[in-house]
Design a protein around this motif. Sequence first.
Motif, PDB file in Angstrom:
ATOM      1  N   GLU A   1       0.837  -1.214   0.000  1.00 14.23           N
ATOM      2  CA  GLU A   1       0.000   0.000   0.000  1.00 14.23           C
ATOM      3  C   GLU A   1       0.871   1.263   0.000  1.00 14.23           C
ATOM      4  O   GLU A   1       0.570   2.239  -0.690  1.00 14.23           O
TER       5      GLU A   1
ATOM      6  N   SER B   1       2.580   1.651  -3.615  1.00 18.25           N
ATOM      7  CA  SER B   1       1.770   2.171  -4.721  1.00 18.25           C
ATOM      8  C   SER B   1       1.441   3.646  -4.507  1.00 18.25           C
ATOM      9  O   SER B   1       1.479   4.445  -5.438  1.00 18.25           O
TER      10      SER B   1
ATOM     11  N   SER C   1      -0.502  -3.538  -7.459  1.00 15.02           N
ATOM     12  CA  SER C   1      -0.890  -2.133  -7.260  1.00 15.02           C
ATOM     13  C   SER C   1       0.238  -1.179  -7.648  1.00 15.02           C
ATOM     14  O   SER C   1      -0.018  -0.030  -8.016  1.00 15.02           O
ATOM     15  N   SER C   2       1.469  -1.626  -7.579  1.00 16.90           N
ATOM     16  CA  SER C   2       2.603  -0.788  -7.984  1.00 16.90           C
ATOM     17  C   SER C   2       2.732  -0.762  -9.506  1.00 16.90           C
ATOM     18  O   SER C   2       2.910   0.291 -10.117  1.00 16.90           O
TER      19      SER C   2
ATOM     20  N   LEU D   1       0.449  -1.175 -11.627  1.00 13.81           N
ATOM     21  CA  LEU D   1      -0.684  -0.448 -12.190  1.00 13.81           C
ATOM     22  C   LEU D   1      -0.408   1.053 -12.328  1.00 13.81           C
ATOM     23  O   LEU D   1      -0.828   1.680 -13.308  1.00 13.81           O
TER      24      LEU D   1
END
Length: 349
Positions: free
Chosen positions: A45, A48, A86-87, A89
């Motif tokens: 978290e 990202s 998530s990174s 993306l």
Amino acid sequence: MNVLGIETSCDETAAAVVADGRVVRSSAVFSQVALHCPHGGVVPEIASRQHVENLPRVLDEALAQSGLRWSHLQAVAVTYGPGLASSLLVGLSAAKALALRLNIPLIGINHLEAHLYSVFLAPDAPCYETACPLVACIVSGGHTCLVRVDAPGSYQRLGQTIDDAAGEAFDKGAKLLGLEYPGGPAIDRVSAGGDAGRVAFPRTRVMMSKFTDGLSPALCFSFSGLKTSLLYYLRDHPEAVQEPALKDVAAGYQEAIVECLVRGAQRALQRERVRTLVVAGGVSLNRRLRVRLLDMAAGLNVRVLLPSSSHCVDNAAMVAGLAGIGQGITGEAAWSLDVCPNLVLGKIT
Ligand code: KG4
Ligand code: ZN
């Protein structure tokens, strides 16, 4: 051709401009290490969110350093896997937006393939095509694999870790030893002058094909038992997390990882009968690994190609460089790319 590269697969926010796949005009990296350090590892978290906050600045920096304008760029290359979803993306979305806005092609790049290519960014390196066939050993925080390369883009997976990656073994070992994150550089530093033979850590050999995904067990690695043996050693010798014992224990632990990697690479070279070994990824910075690899390769009359130190850990120059020699996913397929957190390198034959 000037390619803008973007790399956000883990905890480095990076952008670079590389001309013709070879000339690094700029390479900007914002390392988030200090932010993840208190947690002892990468927190997805945080990673990202930091990519979102820092990528615009890193892109501006890469462009400014290159001396070019946005209109001088001919393509945008981006890592789409493997890595943290998530990174990845953040980088992929930014790359699509930029390529669309600049009206230039988008190129999707495999992070492992980019690591492999990093050795060809060194000024004195041969060109990728003429260096083939070769065996590549990619050793990073998330991956450890051996691959045969017959030509750029033609990969045959030979072996891989069945549990922890080599960098992960360094990071987890360092945590047990009370050293900071990332553990590889910390163990490398603390081990200097230590007696690697004082504590005998196991060199795990993978024996059964049950876990190797169809690959030869002789070319696979396992590091989780090593980490457990360090845990037990420290339970019985709590004083070993302090000097003077610390440097010997760290050196012994490092030697076990290094020896497994060197033996694996040696077996792959002998089996494939090739004369060039590429070693890339963050762990290729390890000084002891470099010494032992060069030693082993000299005995086999094999040449070793290593990345320059700024291209070992995650960077975007390797991404832009690989795209610049015509590799990667292009055209319509690139525009519909999604992130691939578990992307591998090469088929198993
Ligand atoms: O390639 P990289 O930046 O990221 C991944 O794709 O995973 O590699 C990071 C890894 C970390 O596990 C770090 O501990 C390791 O590379 N590393 C080292 C050294 N420098 C970085 N491992 C051993 N010795 C080093 N000197
Ligand atoms: Zn990497």
